[in-house]
Design an enzyme around this catalytic site. Structure first.
Site, PDB file in Angstrom:
ATOM      1  N   ASP A  46      -2.219  11.186  -0.807  1.00 39.00           N
ATOM      2  CA  ASP A  46      -2.632  10.280  -1.888  1.00 39.00           C
ATOM      3  C   ASP A  46      -3.062  11.041  -3.132  1.00 39.00           C
ATOM      4  OD1 ASP A  46      -3.023   8.646   0.727  1.00 39.00           O
ATOM      5  OD2 ASP A  46      -2.864   7.222  -0.934  1.00 39.00           O
ATOM      6  N   ASN A  79      -5.648  12.139   2.107  1.00 39.61           N
ATOM      7  CA  ASN A  79      -4.693  11.237   2.769  1.00 39.61           C
ATOM      8  C   ASN A  79      -5.485  10.324   3.700  1.00 39.61           C
ATOM      9  OD1 ASN A  79      -1.919  10.404   3.221  1.00 39.61           O
ATOM     10  ND2 ASN A  79      -2.124  11.249   5.267  1.00 39.61           N
ATOM     11  N   LYS A  80      -4.773   9.441   4.346  1.00 36.77           N
ATOM     12  CA  LYS A  80      -5.405   8.429   5.205  1.00 36.77           C
ATOM     13  C   LYS A  80      -6.455   9.025   6.132  1.00 36.77           C
ATOM     14  CE  LYS A  80      -4.996   4.976   5.043  1.00 36.77           C
ATOM     15  NZ  LYS A  80      -6.021   4.251   4.217  1.00 36.77           N
ATOM     16  N   ARG A  88       0.869  -1.176   0.000  1.00 31.35           N
ATOM     17  CA  ARG A  88       0.000   0.000   0.000  1.00 31.35           C
ATOM     18  C   ARG A  88       0.905   1.225   0.000  1.00 31.35           C
ATOM     19  NH1 ARG A  88       2.565   1.444   3.846  1.00 31.35           N
ATOM     20  NH2 ARG A  88       1.163   3.194   3.989  1.00 31.35           N
ATOM     21  N   GLY A  89       0.310   2.394   0.050  1.00 28.67           N
ATOM     22  CA  GLY A  89       1.089   3.627  -0.040  1.00 28.67           C
ATOM     23  C   GLY A  89       1.053   4.122  -1.483  1.00 28.67           C
ATOM     24  N   GLN A 125      -1.572   1.277  10.100  1.00 25.95           N
ATOM     25  CA  GLN A 125      -0.312   1.578   9.400  1.00 25.95           C
ATOM     26  C   GLN A 125       0.712   2.209  10.344  1.00 25.95           C
ATOM     27  OE1 GLN A 125      -3.317   2.251   8.130  1.00 25.95           O
ATOM     28  NE2 GLN A 125      -3.340   2.153   5.915  1.00 25.95           N
TER      29      GLN A 125
HETATM   30  O1  MRU Z   1      -4.340   2.862   2.529  1.00 28.46           O
HETATM   31  P1  MRU Z   1      -2.882   3.145   2.403  1.00 28.46           P
HETATM   32  O2  MRU Z   1      -2.049   2.506   3.444  1.00 28.46           O
HETATM   33  O3  MRU Z   1      -2.379   2.894   1.001  1.00 28.46           O
HETATM   34  O4  MRU Z   1      -2.785   4.722   2.635  1.00 28.46           O
HETATM   35  C1  MRU Z   1      -1.516   5.309   2.644  1.00 28.46           C
HETATM   36  C2  MRU Z   1      -1.538   6.752   2.941  1.00 28.46           C
HETATM   37  O5  MRU Z   1      -2.569   7.355   3.156  1.00 28.46           O
HETATM   38  C3  MRU Z   1      -0.219   7.460   2.863  1.00 28.46           C
HETATM   39  O6  MRU Z   1      -0.167   8.529   3.754  1.00 28.46           O
HETATM   40  C4  MRU Z   1      -0.008   7.990   1.439  1.00 28.46           C
HETATM   41  O7  MRU Z   1      -0.266   7.006   0.497  1.00 28.46           O
HETATM   42  C5  MRU Z   1       1.364   8.507   1.239  1.00 28.46           C
HETATM   43  S1  MRU Z   1       2.593   7.256   1.272  1.00 28.46           S
HETATM   44  C6  MRU Z   1       4.080   7.987   0.897  1.00 28.46           C
END
Ligand code: MRU
Length: 354
Positions: A238, A248-249, A47-48, A197
């Site tokens: 994101d 973002n998350k 993920r990320g 996370q």
């Molecule tokens: O659901 P995820 O774990 O993919 O979400 C990740 C995030 O929200 C991160 O903050 C974002 O992708 C930036 S990662 C450099």
């Protein structure tokens, strides 16, 4: 200690660190075709935002490498089909579209070449996407570290570290760079319900790179901010829209409002591939909703009644008015975001046009 690589790309096979098992177990799954990659992305094995983009580019290569194509049109058709499937896996992070678009544009640009030569060019483009991400993160770290003072207590949310990127990380990259400059930093790690996370991944990375940190649950952030125990908040992104709004998350928006109320700078760190100038404001960002079971269970165990329904928006949008600066590999961007975000792209072709 060296970072644990979130992926390994070798002989057209992708090994993916199964992040659902961290921190207890370091175990890789092997993906030999794009369908397996799609499953791994959907299941959150990786993920990320930046990492999802990199992996999508490699998935496209895997699929065309050993197939024979009669002509350009059949190759393009195949790539387009794979792209459409990949894009649907996680709708919020624009880096996925950005990487896919880079591969597709490369094919279109080289239409006149022999198929074998187009394939070679695509392989090198995917490798470039991977390599550049690491270089960009080092630059984000370098620019961002200037915003951090000795003894700062930094709150971060989710995981925007090496595990979410090609390596080094974005928000975590800044923290690393500040520590490399010998600044004494303490990180407050939001646990980041429901996938955890923060607790599972960011804390794991900070242990590896030996940076002092405290884990806090998401609902403790306000307590520490009000007590004056947080100096800065840094998060990843994101998708960043033309007016500077940031997806973002889930939970990021809450932190931004709290930071604003408590006069704490709120920074967003992301490569320019996260900037989507096609979308004017955060209201138009597609927000991924995930299965309610991810909220109703912790470590596979039910935490609520069978009759209770849960909701799980995986991301939220932070309006740009709460963002003190956006740190990219091209430098630090401040308001007015609608002007300054566009200005960082030297050429129009560098923007995401889909
Ligand atoms: O659901 P995820 O774990 O993919 O979400 C990740 C995030 O929200 C991160 O903050 C974002 O992708 C930036 S990662 C450099």
């Amino acid at each position: 200690m060296k970072d644990i690589a979130p992926i390994e790309w070798k002989n057209f096979t992708l090994k993916i660190l199964d992040q659902t098992l961290l921190p207890e177990k370091i175990s890789y799954i092997t993906c030999k075709n794009y369908k397996e990659v799609i499953k791994a992305i959907k299941d959150m094995k990786l993920r990320g935002a930046p990492l999802i983009g990199i992996v999508a580019a490699f998935a496209m290569i895997m699929e065309i490498k050993n197939k024979n194509f009669k002509n350009y049109d059949s190759l393009y058709k195949e790539l387009k089909k794979i792209s459409d499937e990949l894009i649907k896996t996680r709708p919020t992070a624009v880096n996925l579209k950005w990487a896919i678009n880079r591969i597709l544009k490369n094919v279109e640009k080289n239409k006149e070449r022999r198929i074998s030569s187009i394939k070679e060019l695509l392989i090198s483009e995917a490798n470039k996407i991977y390599k550049e991400d690491l270089e960009n993160n080092k630059l984000i770290g370098k620019y961002g570290a200037d915003l951090i003072r000795d003894k700062d207590r930094i709150l971060t949310h989710c995981n925007a570290g090496a595990l979410a990127t090609a390596g080094y990380g974005t928000a975590l990259g800044i923290i690393r760079a500040a520590v490399e400059q010998k600044k004494n930093i303490t990180v407050y790690v939001d646990e980041t319900r429901p996938y955890l996370q923060g607790a599972r991944l960011t804390a794991f990375e900070l242990v590896q790179i030996k940076i002092p940190h405290f884990l806090i649950t998401d609902n403790m952030a306000g307590y520490f901010m009000r007590k004056g125990e947080i100096d800065i908040v840094i998060v990843g992104a994101d998708r960043i829209t033309a007016n500077g709004d940031v997806a973002n998350k889930i939970g990021t928006y809450t932190l931004a409002v709290l930071a604003h109320t408590n006069n704490i700078p709120f920074y967003v760190a992301a490569p320019s591939s996260t900037i989507d100038l096609n979308i004017k404001s955060g209201d138009d960002i597609p927000i991924e909703f995930r299965d309610e079971d991810e909220v109703k269970k912790i470590a596979g165990k039910n935490i609520t009644t069978n009759k209770t329904k849960a909701l799980y928006p995986a991301f939220d949008v932070t309006p740009s008015k709460y963002i003190s600066a956006i740190i990219t590999e091209k430098g630090i961007i401040r308001a007015p975001y609608d002007v300054n975000l566009e200005n960082i792209f030297a050429k129009k072709e560098e923007m995401i046009i889909l």
